[in-house]
Structures are given as C-alpha cells and as structure tokens.
Design a protein around this motif. Structure first.
Motif, mmCIF file in Angstrom:
data_model
loop_
_atom_site.group_PDB
_atom_site.id
_atom_site.type_symbol
_atom_site.label_atom_id
_atom_site.label_comp_id
_atom_site.label_asym_id
_atom_site.label_seq_id
_atom_site.Cartn_x
_atom_site.Cartn_y
_atom_site.Cartn_z
ATOM 1 N N ALA A 228 0.995 -1.146 0.009
ATOM 2 C CA ALA A 228 -0.139 -0.223 -0.027
ATOM 3 C C ALA A 228 0.651 1.090 -0.031
ATOM 4 C CB ALA A 228 -0.868 -0.001 0.963
ATOM 5 N N VAL A 229 0.226 2.407 -0.418
ATOM 6 C CA VAL A 229 1.229 3.562 -0.458
ATOM 7 C C VAL A 229 0.513 4.647 0.728
ATOM 8 C CG1 VAL A 229 1.732 5.718 -1.680
ATOM 9 C CG2 VAL A 229 1.883 3.492 -2.691
ATOM 10 N N GLU A 230 1.110 5.110 1.499
ATOM 11 C CA GLU A 230 0.734 6.012 2.760
ATOM 12 C C GLU A 230 0.338 7.236 1.900
ATOM 13 O OE1 GLU A 230 2.668 7.927 6.707
ATOM 14 O OE2 GLU A 230 3.764 7.782 4.729
ATOM 15 N N ASN A 231 -0.736 7.604 2.484
ATOM 16 C CA ASN A 231 -1.465 9.031 1.975
ATOM 17 C C ASN A 231 -0.723 9.971 2.657
ATOM 18 O OD1 ASN A 231 -3.561 7.793 0.473
ATOM 19 N ND2 ASN A 231 -4.894 7.580 2.343
ATOM 20 N N TRP A 232 -0.496 11.261 1.983
ATOM 21 C CA TRP A 232 -0.019 12.529 2.562
ATOM 22 C C TRP A 232 -0.787 12.812 3.549
ATOM 23 C CZ3 TRP A 232 4.612 13.714 0.687
ATOM 24 C CH2 TRP A 232 4.913 13.393 -0.385
ATOM 25 N N THR A 233 -0.124 13.371 4.707
ATOM 26 C CA THR A 233 -0.759 14.148 5.922
ATOM 27 C C THR A 233 -0.479 15.653 5.630
ATOM 28 O OG1 THR A 233 -0.254 12.270 7.297
ATOM 29 C CG2 THR A 233 -0.716 14.307 8.275
ATOM 30 N N THR A 234 -1.836 16.253 5.540
ATOM 31 C CA THR A 234 -1.758 17.638 5.537
ATOM 32 C C THR A 234 -1.165 18.474 6.916
ATOM 33 O OG1 THR A 234 -3.665 17.595 4.019
ATOM 34 C CG2 THR A 234 -3.086 19.606 5.016
ATOM 35 N N ASP A 235 -0.102 19.179 6.410
ATOM 36 C CA ASP A 235 0.612 19.882 7.678
ATOM 37 C C ASP A 235 -0.042 21.337 7.575
ATOM 38 O OD1 ASP A 235 1.851 20.791 9.619
ATOM 39 O OD2 ASP A 235 3.912 19.783 9.075
ATOM 40 N N THR A 236 0.423 22.445 8.556
ATOM 41 C CA THR A 236 0.022 23.692 8.464
ATOM 42 C C THR A 236 -0.064 24.436 7.099
ATOM 43 O OG1 THR A 236 0.941 23.695 10.590
ATOM 44 C CG2 THR A 236 0.258 25.960 9.539
ATOM 45 N N THR A 237 -1.027 25.173 6.662
ATOM 46 C CA THR A 237 -1.141 25.839 5.342
ATOM 47 C C THR A 237 -0.191 27.128 5.654
ATOM 48 O OG1 THR A 237 -3.074 24.992 4.877
ATOM 49 C CG2 THR A 237 -2.256 26.951 3.688
ATOM 50 N N LEU A 238 0.854 27.273 4.804
ATOM 51 C CA LEU A 238 1.889 28.378 4.876
ATOM 52 C C LEU A 238 1.364 29.350 3.689
ATOM 53 C CD1 LEU A 238 4.981 26.254 5.288
ATOM 54 C CD2 LEU A 238 3.347 27.314 6.995
ATOM 55 N N GLY A 239 1.725 30.558 3.964
ATOM 56 C CA GLY A 239 1.682 31.591 3.095
ATOM 57 C C GLY A 239 2.934 32.485 2.916
ATOM 58 N N TRP A 240 2.920 33.154 1.839
ATOM 59 C CA TRP A 240 4.078 34.198 1.532
ATOM 60 C C TRP A 240 3.415 35.447 1.141
ATOM 61 C CZ3 TRP A 240 8.565 32.448 -2.446
ATOM 62 C CH2 TRP A 240 9.640 33.599 -2.260
ATOM 63 N N ASN A 241 3.701 36.343 1.928
ATOM 64 C CA ASN A 241 3.167 37.747 1.516
ATOM 65 C C ASN A 241 4.248 38.478 0.837
ATOM 66 O OD1 ASN A 241 0.490 36.977 2.227
ATOM 67 N ND2 ASN A 241 0.972 37.266 4.301
ATOM 68 N N ILE A 242 4.336 39.144 -0.050
ATOM 69 C CA ILE A 242 5.200 39.851 -0.704
ATOM 70 C C ILE A 242 4.834 41.375 -0.913
ATOM 71 C CG2 ILE A 242 6.843 40.448 -2.429
ATOM 72 C CD1 ILE A 242 6.996 37.430 -2.915
#
Length: 195
Positions: free
Chosen positions: A181-195
C-alpha cells in the motif's frame, strides 16, 4: 534373510497342512489347502501437497530410512508363534522417478518396499529430501528442503508381520505474501508567503 540382497522380494511362509488324506476345495481348486502368509512388513510412501500452490511444483529427491533392520532370522515354533531376530541395521534409500507433482497423490518408485518387522528406537528415522520449484513467469527458482522424523512418529511403535503401511507425506507451504500500500499524504499547516 537380507532385505538388501533380496530387493523387492516378498518373503512368505505357508500354513502347515497336516493329516491331509484327500483333496478339498478350500481356496480355488481341489488339493491340499496351502495358504502363504506375508512375513515381512510392506511400507509405501505417497506424496501430495496440502493445497494448489500457484506457480509451484514439487519433486521428491529421496526418502532414506535410517538404521532399519537389514538382516534378520525368521523362526516359527511348532505352536505357531513366530519372531524375527535382528542381526544388523543399515540405511535404506527410496529413490523417485523425479516426476514433479502438485495436488495429485504421487507414489515414489522405490527399490524396496518390504522390510523386516521391528520395534523402533529413537535412532531410527526417515530423511525426506524434496525440491520446491517456483516459476514466476520470468524465470524458475528451485529450493531444496530436507526434513527428518522418527519412524515411531510416522508409523507408531513398530512394523508388524504381514502388515502394510502407507505413509502419506503432505507438503504444505507457509506462503508469506506481500500486502503493498502507499501511505497517504498528511496535510500540515497551510503556509503563506506575503510579498
């Protein structure tokens, strides 16, 4: 009597026919009734598998009976009691016709199936050598397996006079299969990049 010198020869002794004064029909034709009785033990091995293993076949290489009686003296007393007196032991090799087998029963082509009746000791064993042949579509792999067992475990305490013993050897595999089986991705903190 030497079983190695008399390969595949049955040893029989007729019942005593005393005081016979006329022909009688006891078995097949008129005459003195003469019944021959087997005085050895008849030992047969049959090979089979415990399941239908896809892509695998099996081939018996040999069965060796270790430390079995080779030479013995047969005696019958006037009262009818009989016995074998063992004088030497040897190893007896069953050889096979090398026909691969799967689910169907397969009987080895043995040079010897008649043995001197005897009570077993712990030193009397059977050694089985067989091959597991795996064909995975792109090639063939062969594994040789050797197994030892006491004759007393296979046949009970002894081989008796006039008895036939059929030992069915059932080969089973403890197949270890992959369950990938293939492990599913685990969603981590959503990051942003403000410029």
């Amino acid at each position: 009597y030497d079983i190695v010198e008399n390969l595949d020869v049955d040893f029989m002794v007729a019942d005593q026919a005393a005081n016979q004064t006329a022909n009688v029909t006891t078995y097949y034709t008129p005459g003195v009734p003469t019944l021959f009785r087997h005085k050895l033990s008849n030992v047969i091995f049959v090979m089979k598998t415990g399941a239908d293993y896809a892509g695998k076949t099996f081939k018996l290489q040999s069965i060796t009976l270790n430390n079995v009686a080779k030479v013995a003296n047969y005696a019958q007393n006037p009262g009818g009691t009989e016995a074998w007196g063992h004088t030497s032991t040897t190893n007896i090799l069953f050889t096979d016709d090398a026909t691969p087998f799967a689910m169907a029963g397969h009987t080895p082509a043995a040079k010897q199936s008649y043995y001197i009746p005897q009570t077993f000791t712990d030193a009397q064993t059977a050694t089985l050598v067989y091959e597991v042949i795996t064909n995975n579509g792109s090639g063939t792999a062969t594994e040789t397996v050797t197994v030892n067992e006491k004759l007393s475990t296979l046949f009970g305490p002894k081989w008796e006079i006039g008895k036939k013993y059929t030992c069915t050897v059932t080969i089973t595999l403890n197949e270890i299969l992959w369950d990938p089986a293939v492990e599913n991705w685990t969603t981590d903190t959503t990051l942003g990049w403000n410029i």
